[in-house]
Motif scaffolding. Structure first.
Motif, short mmCIF file in Angstrom:
data_model
loop_
_atom_site.label_atom_id
_atom_site.label_comp_id
_atom_site.label_asym_id
_atom_site.label_seq_id
_atom_site.Cartn_x
_atom_site.Cartn_y
_atom_site.Cartn_z
N PRO A 97 1.25 -0.76 -0.21
CA PRO A 97 -0.37 -0.09 0.02
C PRO A 97 0.74 0.59 0.26
CG PRO A 97 -0.58 -1.55 2.15
CD PRO A 97 0.91 -1.65 1.40
N THR A 98 2.36 1.29 0.46
CA THR A 98 2.79 2.40 0.10
C THR A 98 3.78 2.74 -1.02
OG1 THR A 98 4.46 0.34 1.66
CG2 THR A 98 3.22 2.49 3.08
N SER A 99 3.24 2.03 -1.86
CA SER A 99 3.94 2.28 -2.80
C SER A 99 5.17 1.60 -3.37
CB SER A 99 3.32 3.19 -3.71
OG SER A 99 4.23 3.85 -5.14
N THR A 100 5.21 2.09 -4.67
CA THR A 100 7.12 1.52 -4.79
C THR A 100 8.07 2.39 -5.20
OG1 THR A 100 6.18 1.66 -7.36
CG2 THR A 100 5.88 -0.41 -6.16
N SER A 101 7.58 3.48 -4.96
CA SER A 101 8.78 4.97 -4.98
C SER A 101 9.66 4.88 -4.60
CB SER A 101 8.03 6.03 -5.72
OG SER A 101 8.46 7.47 -5.90
N LYS A 102 10.80 4.69 -4.62
CA LYS A 102 12.41 5.59 -3.87
C LYS A 102 12.05 6.40 -3.78
CE LYS A 102 13.75 0.95 -5.17
NZ LYS A 102 15.74 0.11 -4.84
N PHE A 162 5.45 1.63 7.14
CA PHE A 162 4.89 3.47 7.44
C PHE A 162 5.54 3.90 5.78
CE2 PHE A 162 7.99 7.25 8.32
CZ PHE A 162 7.02 7.53 8.69
N ASN A 163 4.52 5.53 5.80
CA ASN A 163 5.34 6.11 4.37
C ASN A 163 5.84 6.89 5.35
OD1 ASN A 163 5.22 7.53 2.16
ND2 ASN A 163 3.95 6.84 1.61
N ILE A 164 6.54 8.12 4.51
CA ILE A 164 7.40 8.97 5.53
C ILE A 164 6.91 10.68 4.81
CG2 ILE A 164 9.25 9.05 3.52
CD1 ILE A 164 9.15 10.29 7.12
N THR A 165 6.19 9.73 3.52
CA THR A 165 5.14 11.23 3.01
C THR A 165 3.96 11.64 3.61
OG1 THR A 165 4.36 10.52 1.08
CG2 THR A 165 6.33 10.94 0.64
N GLY A 166 3.40 10.23 4.41
CA GLY A 166 2.37 10.36 4.93
C GLY A 166 2.21 11.21 6.87
N VAL A 218 11.72 -3.32 -3.83
CA VAL A 218 11.64 -3.29 -2.43
C VAL A 218 13.09 -2.29 -1.82
CG1 VAL A 218 13.45 -4.62 -0.56
CG2 VAL A 218 11.51 -5.90 -1.90
N LEU A 219 12.87 -1.50 -1.06
CA LEU A 219 13.20 -0.42 -0.53
C LEU A 219 14.92 -1.09 0.71
CD1 LEU A 219 11.44 2.68 0.48
CD2 LEU A 219 12.41 2.17 -1.42
N SER A 220 15.57 -1.00 -0.07
CA SER A 220 16.98 -1.96 0.99
C SER A 220 16.84 -1.13 2.07
CB SER A 220 18.28 -2.39 0.05
OG SER A 220 18.91 -0.80 -0.52
N ASN A 276 18.72 6.48 3.26
CA ASN A 276 19.03 7.91 2.32
C ASN A 276 18.02 8.12 2.58
OD1 ASN A 276 21.49 6.91 0.95
ND2 ASN A 276 20.83 5.78 -0.29
N GLN A 277 16.73 7.18 3.15
CA GLN A 277 14.93 8.01 2.69
C GLN A 277 15.14 8.80 4.68
OE1 GLN A 277 11.51 5.65 3.61
NE2 GLN A 277 10.97 5.89 1.76
N PHE A 278 15.84 8.39 5.25
CA PHE A 278 15.92 8.91 6.45
C PHE A 278 16.88 10.23 6.55
CE2 PHE A 278 18.92 10.27 10.03
CZ PHE A 278 17.65 10.79 11.00
C1 LIG Z 1 4.28 6.63 -0.45
O1 LIG Z 1 3.02 7.86 -0.53
C2 LIG Z 1 3.74 8.77 -1.66
C3 LIG Z 1 1.76 9.48 -2.09
O2 LIG Z 1 1.12 9.06 -1.55
C4 LIG Z 1 3.67 7.36 -2.68
O3 LIG Z 1 3.56 9.22 -4.27
C5 LIG Z 1 4.91 7.00 -2.23
O4 LIG Z 1 5.06 6.27 -3.92
C6 LIG Z 1 4.88 6.33 -1.67
N1 LIG Z 1 6.37 6.25 -1.04
C7 LIG Z 1 6.99 4.73 -0.56
C8 LIG Z 1 7.81 4.39 0.02
O5 LIG Z 1 6.35 3.59 -0.73
#
Ligand SMILES: *[C@@H]1O[C@H](CO)[C@@H](O)[C@H](O)[C@H]1NC(C)=O
Ligand SMILES: *[C@@H]1O[C@H](CO)[C@@H](O)[C@H](O)[C@H]1NC(C)=O
Length: 342
Positions: free
Chosen positions: A51-56, A86-90, A152-154, A160-162
């Motif tokens: 649910p937290t998607s896949t963007s790095k 956890f998603n740091i953008t939330g 997968v976020l290693s 790096n995200q932190f």
């Molecule tokens: C976190 O949530 C944002 C907005 O919903 C999304 O674009 C992003 O890919 C998410 N980040 C991760 C690491 O899942």
């Protein structure tokens, strides 16, 4: 050499079994699949997408927690054994939800609170705001051990995200060297996905640990001074591995043992080389072993079954249940971190 071909055979056989378990646990199950790097012909359908998607990419947090000034901080890194989604953008950790997002206790690998949830909300020694970067399937560095899925976020990605978000101690996250605990529990997938490879496994553990502690050094350089480490549990005793040969189990156990010995030395060397550092080690391997050797003493039916019932140590064939995690959280909160503010 024959060992390699044997391993490949059992891995291919094992994958459908792992996948068969994934729908059991509802909303979240990030797999730690051993050997995915060597099973290129096997597709791995992820039936329950993250649910937290896949963007790095990481962006600066936008939400403002309440009562942040009274809280202490916990920055955790790891894999599915620790993930809560956890998603740091939330929303960031706040007084209504100490893990920020998703709703407490988050999305654990087997449902219910995992050790992070128990340390945060039950066995905490103060109000803890927990930033849990742990991500299911994580290895230390995807270039060293390929995770089951490229998104997968290693541990490298997590650190790096932190570093690119709250490391700068923004007003939303006023952590300090003295009120923040950093923790890492990693290695399950690094070893699970590589123990059967040819080559010097001991030397490879050194390679993994060098990468690992280069990241820990970055956390120190950002101001981290208090570090909790957890070693690799006996995944050779997981139901997944119990379905494999005794040789495979023994080989994995020996690789884990060497890794954990080297990890302890690495922690000591890190503490000695960096002034003001305080380190803690949760010997997860010892605690798993103690419980698995006497499961009924802890309310578990046996050491080998898995499922969602409260008398199961294993929640699925590769992850401990929330009931087992309660013991882990208690040990970390009340023993390992006893007399600390966390
Ligand atoms: C976190 O949530 C944002 C907005 O919903 C999304 O674009 C992003 O890919 C998410 N980040 C991760 C690491 O899942
Ligand atoms: C532990 O955490 C919970 C949830 O955030 C909080 O309500 C409680 O006050 C904390 N316990 C202590 C001793 O601060």
């Amino acid at each position: 050499m024959s060992r390699v071909s044997i391993s490949l055979t059992f891995l291919v056989g094992v994958l459908p079994y792992v996948l068969a378990q994934s729908p059991l646990y509802g909303q979240w199950y990030s797999q730690c699949i051993p050997g995915s790097a060597t099973t290129s012909s096997t597709t791995v359908p992820i039936t329950v997408p993250s649910p937290t998607s896949t963007s790095k990419t990481s962006t600066a947090p936008t939400s403002t927690p309440t009562s942040a000034s009274k809280a202490n901080y916990w920055f955790n890194f790891g894999d599915s054994y620790s993930q809560t989604g956890f998603n740091i953008t939330g929303p960031l950790p706040n007084s209504a939800n100490p893990i920020g997002n998703p709703d407490f206790p988050g999305w654990s690998a087997t449902g219910g609170a995992n050790w992070v949830g128990y340390v945060t909300g039950t066995y905490n020694n103060s109000l803890l705001y927990t930033y849990n970067y742990a991500y299911g399937g994580a290895t230390i560095d995807a270039n060293l051990v390929t995770p089951y899925e490229p998104t997968v976020l290693s541990l490298t990605d997590q650190v790096n995200q932190f570093l690119t978000t709250v490391a700068s101690k923004p007003a939303t996250t006023p952590w300090t060297s003295s009120n923040a605990l950093f923790s890492v529990w990693i290695g399950v997938n690094d070893i699970g996905n590589s123990y059967y490879n040819s080559g010097d496994r001991s030397a490879f553990s050194d390679t993994l640990l060098s990468a690992y502690f280069a990241l820990v050094q970055k956390l120190y350089n950002a101001g981290g001074r208090n570090f909790l480490f957890a070693n690799v549990p006996p995944i050779d005793r997981s139901p997944l591995m119990l379905a494999q040969s005794a040789d495979a189990q023994a080989l994995e156990k020996s690789v884990i043992g060497t890794f954990n010995t080297k990890l302890a030395a690495k922690i000591s060397a890190f503490a000695a080389a960096n002034t003001g550092t305080k380190t803690f080690l949760w010997d997860s391997n010892a605690q798993f072993t103690t419980i698995l050797n006497a499961p009924t003493s802890y309310g578990f039916q046996d050491a080998t079954s898995f499922g969602s019932a409260a008398n199961m140590f294993w929640g699925n064939n590769y992850h401990p249940s929330t009931y087992a995690n309660k013991f882990f959280g208690q040990t970390v909160g009340q023993t390992v971190l006893a007399k600390t503010i966390w």
